[in-house]
Design an enzyme around this catalytic site. Sequence first.
Site, mmCIF file in Angstrom:
data_model
loop_
_atom_site.group_PDB
_atom_site.id
_atom_site.type_symbol
_atom_site.label_atom_id
_atom_site.label_comp_id
_atom_site.label_asym_id
_atom_site.label_seq_id
_atom_site.Cartn_x
_atom_site.Cartn_y
_atom_site.Cartn_z
ATOM 1 N N HIS A 45 7.598 10.142 -8.497
ATOM 2 C CA HIS A 45 6.701 11.122 -7.900
ATOM 3 C C HIS A 45 7.443 12.129 -7.021
ATOM 4 C CE1 HIS A 45 3.199 9.195 -9.490
ATOM 5 N NE2 HIS A 45 3.437 8.050 -8.870
ATOM 6 N N GLU A 155 0.590 -2.402 -10.894
ATOM 7 C CA GLU A 155 -0.382 -1.411 -10.420
ATOM 8 C C GLU A 155 -1.423 -1.058 -11.480
ATOM 9 O OE1 GLU A 155 1.854 2.064 -9.298
ATOM 10 O OE2 GLU A 155 3.293 1.783 -10.914
ATOM 11 N N ASP A 181 -2.488 3.245 -7.189
ATOM 12 C CA ASP A 181 -2.838 3.202 -8.605
ATOM 13 C C ASP A 181 -3.682 1.980 -8.936
ATOM 14 O OD1 ASP A 181 -1.734 5.571 -9.496
ATOM 15 O OD2 ASP A 181 0.253 4.717 -9.775
#
Length: 233
Positions: A45, A155, A181
């Site tokens: 990310h 996740e 998530d």
Amino acid sequence: MPENTVIDASKTTFGVGITNGGFYHARTVVQASPHIDWVIIDCEHGLTSLNPGVADQVAAIQAEGKPALVRIPATGVSTGTSWQIKYCLDAGAKGVIVPKVATPEKAAEVAADCRFPPVGRRGFGSPYGHMSWNMSFQDYLAKANDHILCIVQIETKEGMENLEKIAAVDGVDVLLLGPADLSMAYGYSIPNPDPHPEVEKMIQRVKDVAHASGKTWRAFHATLLKISDPGSV
């Protein structure tokens, strides 16, 4: 060789994640506090590219005597993790984080990619990894399998359904829980700052399963803390 202080130290350890690229940025961050024990380079990310960003930042961090971990951009629900793991480890990273690992088969694949034969399938050829560890390539080959961390991120619903099987995979060192998530996967709001009570139950389940399997666990939204007494946390 410095110990991989993320989990090997005999004390609670503290680390930071960096999402911007650059050698000097990484060096500035790792020098910001004497209490920083390790750094995650977030390529999933963040804005750091694998090439050449990871190699530069690994070099900057580990020149300061701290282990660098890399969260790769490819996830465990896709097929393209192997080359990214190889790239990060060949750059000298002390460990990799693979997001969204949901099956024991994928976890076993990731673990094999983190280790040299005969226990894994990682190939040797990088002229840089051992230099980042400040040792000869012979010593690196002898020590890497015992010091590289294989971290899989739980996740997804499928990951939770397969949690015990994933935790039982040889070569997986850490279960890293992604609360944001995971919350969305079950239709809950992301933690702000606390998770939904049902997600908190899942977090505790990951902890219990990890401990029962002799593994370390972490929650990414909080901190990646060394658990000196696994039964107490």
